[in-house]
Design an enzyme around this catalytic site. Sequence first.
Site, PDB file in Angstrom:
ATOM      1  N   GLY A  59       5.736   1.340  -0.212  1.00 51.99           N
ATOM      2  CA  GLY A  59       5.911   2.735   0.073  1.00 51.99           C
ATOM      3  C   GLY A  59       5.150   3.433  -1.342  1.00 51.99           C
ATOM      4  O   GLY A  59       4.308   4.434  -1.198  1.00 51.99           O
ATOM      5  N   LYS A 116      10.482  -3.858 -10.543  1.00 51.26           N
ATOM      6  CA  LYS A 116      11.152  -5.213 -10.885  1.00 51.26           C
ATOM      7  C   LYS A 116      10.675  -6.552 -10.302  1.00 51.26           C
ATOM      8  O   LYS A 116      10.499  -6.518  -9.198  1.00 51.26           O
ATOM      9  CB  LYS A 116      12.626  -5.048 -10.299  1.00 51.26           C
TER      10      LYS A 116
END
Length: 392
Positions: A348, A198
């Site tokens: 991550g 996003k």
Amino acid sequence: MNKKTVKDVDVAGKRVLVRADFNVPLDESGEITDDTRIRAALPTIEYLRDKGARVILCSHLGRPKGKPIDELRLTPVAKRLSQLLQMKVTKTDDCVGSQVESVVAKMKPGDVVLLENLRFHAEETANDPDFARQLASLADVYVNDAFGTAHRAHASTAGVAEFLPAVAGFLMERELAFLGKALADPARPFVALLGGAKVSDKIGVIENLLPKVDKLIVGGGMANTFLKAQGHDVAESLVEDDKLDLAKELLERAGSKLLLPTDVVVADAFAVDARHKTVSVDSVPAGWRILDIGPDSVETFKKVLMTAKTVVWNGPMGVFEFEPFAKGTVAIAQVLAEIDATTIIGGGDSAAAVQQAGLSGAMTHISTGGGASLEFLEGKALPGVEALQDKA
Ligand code: ADP
Ligand code: MG
């Protein structure tokens, strides 16, 4: 880096409280599936032992929300630490209190004790001063080596520094050195590569990096909102319609600095076995969605990356969890592995993608802190770093 490190304090014979990030993934049977974070803490632990310190380790694991949860005890971490350090690492049943105090009182220089999960106490995340004082009372010196939680002002990351001399461990030092240099004084050309799901997750990063970089490459799901803002029909692709105005504004501000995909891999469903094909960004078929960047985009991005001297990468180029849509991300990882530049991976999923491609060893630095590296790239001060003593 202007923060003191373990090398700037005398630790011989001292009790040293080390905040580490042992928030490792566990499988259903409680086995550690990836011990990267434990290994990353070893240099600091080994240095302290060498210097004759009594090493008191602490960490959180998962989200126990202030109550003891057996599945989130640090027992597997103590076991793995014992193996890696080739010595007995004693784990206490709590992180504060009389049992802990008596274990610590019996420690000899070079001993290592691991305190139980800090987040079994709600006071940890609340940064409760009494709890912080209790933790601090166990030690003479505080070392923060938990870059992954440095963006949180918790008792063990910030509060405890009020009561003890507070310095950085080697992992913290390394993270701050690489990320800090990239932002403050990068070897140029400096290219940022942003992807992921996003735009809204990465607005702060774009805003902070845009004035600093020579080129900003945008791929992944977040590119869709930019493509739509440019007038392309992205059909069923993930788009944030409430960010279209912002995307337009950023495109205008960035001008030729910002690069978007020119071709994409589209699928007829969001699924690993979906039908898929490569199309130009202006020919996404109705009912289909963009799940990866295409080979032309990889070539264009590669040309830019080949000239770079510093690259910061945050966010995969596609839905790399599905093999047919991992090609763009893997190809970009291969480019980063080949080029003669400082390559820094933050985030991550990005780190997971690089690892999945087997290319972790070829990167200059892979940040151990997803959220913390993101906030650092946003230009925010990290409370766990702020709390440490400045170098004279
Ligand atoms: P990081 O953890 O590295 O910061 P993010 O969490 O921002 O990265 O984004 C990773 C996620 O973005 C992945 O789960 C990936 O599947 C998703 N993603 C990438 N490209 C797309 C796309 N075109 N459509 C939907 N999701 C995407
Ligand atoms: Mg992520």
